[in-house]
Design an enzyme around this catalytic site. Sequence first.
Site, PDB file in Angstrom:
ATOM      1  N   HIS A  36     -14.383   1.665   2.628  1.00 55.16           N
ATOM      2  CA  HIS A  36     -14.456   3.053   2.134  1.00 55.16           C
ATOM      3  C   HIS A  36     -15.014   3.997   3.205  1.00 55.16           C
ATOM      4  CE1 HIS A  36     -13.333   2.639  -2.206  1.00 55.16           C
ATOM      5  NE2 HIS A  36     -13.596   1.382  -1.927  1.00 55.16           N
ATOM      6  N   ASP A  38     -13.154   4.763   5.872  1.00 49.55           N
ATOM      7  CA  ASP A  38     -12.015   5.428   6.541  1.00 49.55           C
ATOM      8  C   ASP A  38     -11.884   6.898   6.140  1.00 49.55           C
ATOM      9  OD1 ASP A  38     -11.167   4.695   3.992  1.00 49.55           O
ATOM     10  OD2 ASP A  38      -9.205   3.947   4.627  1.00 49.55           O
ATOM     11  N   GLY A 126       0.182  -7.463  -2.731  1.00 43.23           N
ATOM     12  CA  GLY A 126      -0.844  -7.046  -3.678  1.00 43.23           C
ATOM     13  C   GLY A 126      -2.131  -7.852  -3.614  1.00 43.23           C
ATOM     14  N   LEU A 129      -3.837  -7.714   1.453  1.00 46.86           N
ATOM     15  CA  LEU A 129      -3.560  -8.073   2.847  1.00 46.86           C
ATOM     16  C   LEU A 129      -2.520  -7.137   3.474  1.00 46.86           C
ATOM     17  CD1 LEU A 129      -3.606 -11.965   2.498  1.00 46.86           C
ATOM     18  CD2 LEU A 129      -5.456 -10.438   3.199  1.00 46.86           C
ATOM     19  N   ASP A 176      -4.563   0.274   7.895  1.00 42.14           N
ATOM     20  CA  ASP A 176      -3.630  -0.853   7.753  1.00 42.14           C
ATOM     21  C   ASP A 176      -2.572  -0.858   8.844  1.00 42.14           C
ATOM     22  OD1 ASP A 176      -5.146  -1.014   5.514  1.00 42.14           O
ATOM     23  OD2 ASP A 176      -3.520  -0.696   4.086  1.00 42.14           O
TER      24      ASP A 176
HETATM   25  P1  ADP Z   1      -0.407  -4.543  -0.461  1.00 44.97           P
HETATM   26  O1  ADP Z   1      -0.106  -3.675   0.694  1.00 44.97           O
HETATM   27  O2  ADP Z   1      -1.866  -4.670  -0.728  1.00 44.97           O
HETATM   28  O3  ADP Z   1       0.240  -5.899  -0.387  1.00 44.97           O
HETATM   29  P2  ADP Z   1       0.963  -2.444  -1.826  1.00 44.97           P
HETATM   30  O4  ADP Z   1       1.105  -2.092  -3.271  1.00 44.97           O
HETATM   31  O5  ADP Z   1       0.373  -1.456  -0.897  1.00 44.97           O
HETATM   32  O6  ADP Z   1       0.187  -3.831  -1.756  1.00 44.97           O
HETATM   33  O7  ADP Z   1       2.407  -2.781  -1.245  1.00 44.97           O
HETATM   34  C1  ADP Z   1       3.200  -3.760  -1.911  1.00 44.97           C
HETATM   35  C2  ADP Z   1       4.632  -3.228  -2.083  1.00 44.97           C
HETATM   36  O8  ADP Z   1       5.284  -3.210  -0.798  1.00 44.97           O
HETATM   37  C3  ADP Z   1       5.485  -4.126  -2.936  1.00 44.97           C
HETATM   38  O9  ADP Z   1       5.325  -3.828  -4.309  1.00 44.97           O
HETATM   39  C4  ADP Z   1       6.892  -3.785  -2.437  1.00 44.97           C
HETATM   40  O10 ADP Z   1       7.344  -2.578  -3.030  1.00 44.97           O
HETATM   41  C5  ADP Z   1       6.659  -3.520  -0.967  1.00 44.97           C
HETATM   42  N1  ADP Z   1       6.925  -4.712  -0.145  1.00 44.97           N
HETATM   43  C6  ADP Z   1       6.037  -5.446   0.553  1.00 44.97           C
HETATM   44  N2  ADP Z   1       6.649  -6.441   1.230  1.00 44.97           N
HETATM   45  C7  ADP Z   1       7.967  -6.335   0.951  1.00 44.97           C
HETATM   46  C8  ADP Z   1       9.145  -7.061   1.351  1.00 44.97           C
HETATM   47  N3  ADP Z   1       9.094  -8.106   2.189  1.00 44.97           N
HETATM   48  N4  ADP Z   1      10.333  -6.657   0.857  1.00 44.97           N
HETATM   49  C9  ADP Z   1      10.401  -5.585   0.024  1.00 44.97           C
HETATM   50  N5  ADP Z   1       9.355  -4.872  -0.368  1.00 44.97           N
HETATM   51  C10 ADP Z   1       8.148  -5.224   0.070  1.00 44.97           C
HETATM   52 MG    MG Z   2      -0.740  -1.599   0.779  1.00 46.02          MG
END
Ligand code: ADP
Ligand code: MG
Length: 386
Positions: A36, A38, A126, A129, A176
Site C-alpha cells: 500500500h 505505491d 487471482g 501473483l 506489477d
Molecule cells: P491477478 O493479476 O492477481 O492474477 P487480475 O484480476 O488482476 O488477477 O487479472 C486476472 C485476469 O487477467 C483474468 O481474469 C483474465 O481476464 C486475465 N488473464 C490473465 N492471464 C490470462 C491468460 N493467460 N489468458 C487470458 N486472460 C488472462
Molecule cells: Mg492483477
Amino acid sequence: MTDLRTGVRDDFAEVFGREPDGVWSAPGRVNLIGEHTDYNLGFVLPFAINRRTVAAVGARDDRMLRVGSTFADELVEVSLDELRPEVLSGWSAYPLGVAWALGEFGADLQAVPGVDILLDSNVPVGAGLSSSAAIESAVLVALDELWRLGFDRRTLARVGQRAENVAVGAPTGIMDQSASLLGRRDAAVFLDCRSLESQIVPLGLEEAGLEILIIDTGVTHAHATGGYADRRASCEEGARVLGVEALRDVSVADLDRAREVLDDVTFRRVRHIVTEDQRVLDTVRTLREQGPRAIGELLDASHVSMRDDFEISVPELDLAVETAQANGAIGARMTGGGFGGSAIALVPSDAVSRVQVALDGAFAEHAFAAPDVFTVAASEGARRES
Ligand code: ADP
Ligand code: MG
C-alpha cells in the site's frame, strides 16, 4: 517453460493456420515488501517469478487484431481502426488494451499491421501473483518489437498500467508491470513510485540456501475493493491534515506530531505507510550489506503493521505467517492488497517441507481450506523466447 513455449507455437499454428513471427514471454510477480506504499508515492520491492505467460504473435497483412488464449474458447477480433477502450471487455481487454495504450504513448497505430496473438500461461490467476501484468507485458514486448516501436522498459510499464487502468478499468499502480518488465534472475526490483526510478537489488537466495514460499490461502473477501478504497481515502486524509503531497513525505520522526493531529484510525494507517516505506529502504540496505538471511525481522514487522495498524489481514493469513515462523521460516508476511490472497515466507531450503506439513496441519486444525503452497524463484523479466 519449454513446454509452454513450444505448446503455444503449436497452438498458434493450429488456430491461425501458419507459423508465428516469434514467441515472447513475461512473468508474474510477488511483492517482497512495501504494501500500500505505491499510491502513497513511496517504495516497493517486488520480484518477477518463475511463472510466465507466453504470447505467440504473427503480423498480418491487414488491420485486424485477433487474440486467443488457452484460457478461453473464443477468438476475439477488433480492427486497429476501431480500437478504443469502450469496445474492449473481458480477458481480451488486457492484450488488446495494451495495443490501444501504445497508441496513447505515441505509437502510430495508423502505420502498423494487424497481428494474431495466442496466449498461454502458468501464472495462477487471482492468487495475487499478477497474471494481469504477465499478459500485458508479454504482449507489450511482442508488439514493441514487431511494430518496431523501440519503447524502453520503463515506458512499457506505464503503457501496461494505462491499459489496465483505462481499458480494463482496474485502478492499479505501476508495481506489477515494472516487476514483470524489469525483473532479473535472483534479484528484486526496487521501485520509487514517485520518480519511477528503479534499481535491481540482488537477492542472493540461491547462494544463501533460501527459498521463497508462496502460501495461497484461497481466501477472497467481498469487501476487498471497499477496504482498499477506504485505506486509500485514509491515506489521502492523513496527507491532507499533515500538509504533504503524499505520505511518502512523512518520516518516522514525524509520527509523534502526526499522533497529535490525527484520529486514532487515521494515525495507525498513516503509521503503517510511513514505517513500511522505511522497512523497504531498510530491506534494500540489509540485502546489500548483509544478505537475505538478515531481512527476516523486517518481513515479520511488515506483517504486524498490516495486521494491527492497517488492519488488512485475515485469520487465514495470520495463521499462515505464524505457522511458517514457528517452523523454521526466517521471516513471513502477507503480501498483496489484503483481505485474502497469499502470504510469503523466507525459508531455508531444508525447512521447506516442514513448513509445508505444518501449514496443512494448522489449517486443518482451524477448519480452514488447505492452502496452496509452492516455492517461487526470482526470474528474468519479459523477453523474446524464440
Ligand atoms: P491477478 O493479476 O492477481 O492474477 P487480475 O484480476 O488482476 O488477477 O487479472 C486476472 C485476469 O487477467 C483474468 O481474469 C483474465 O481476464 C486475465 N488473464 C490473465 N492471464 C490470462 C491468460 N493467460 N489468458 C487470458 N486472460 C488472462
Ligand atoms: Mg492483477
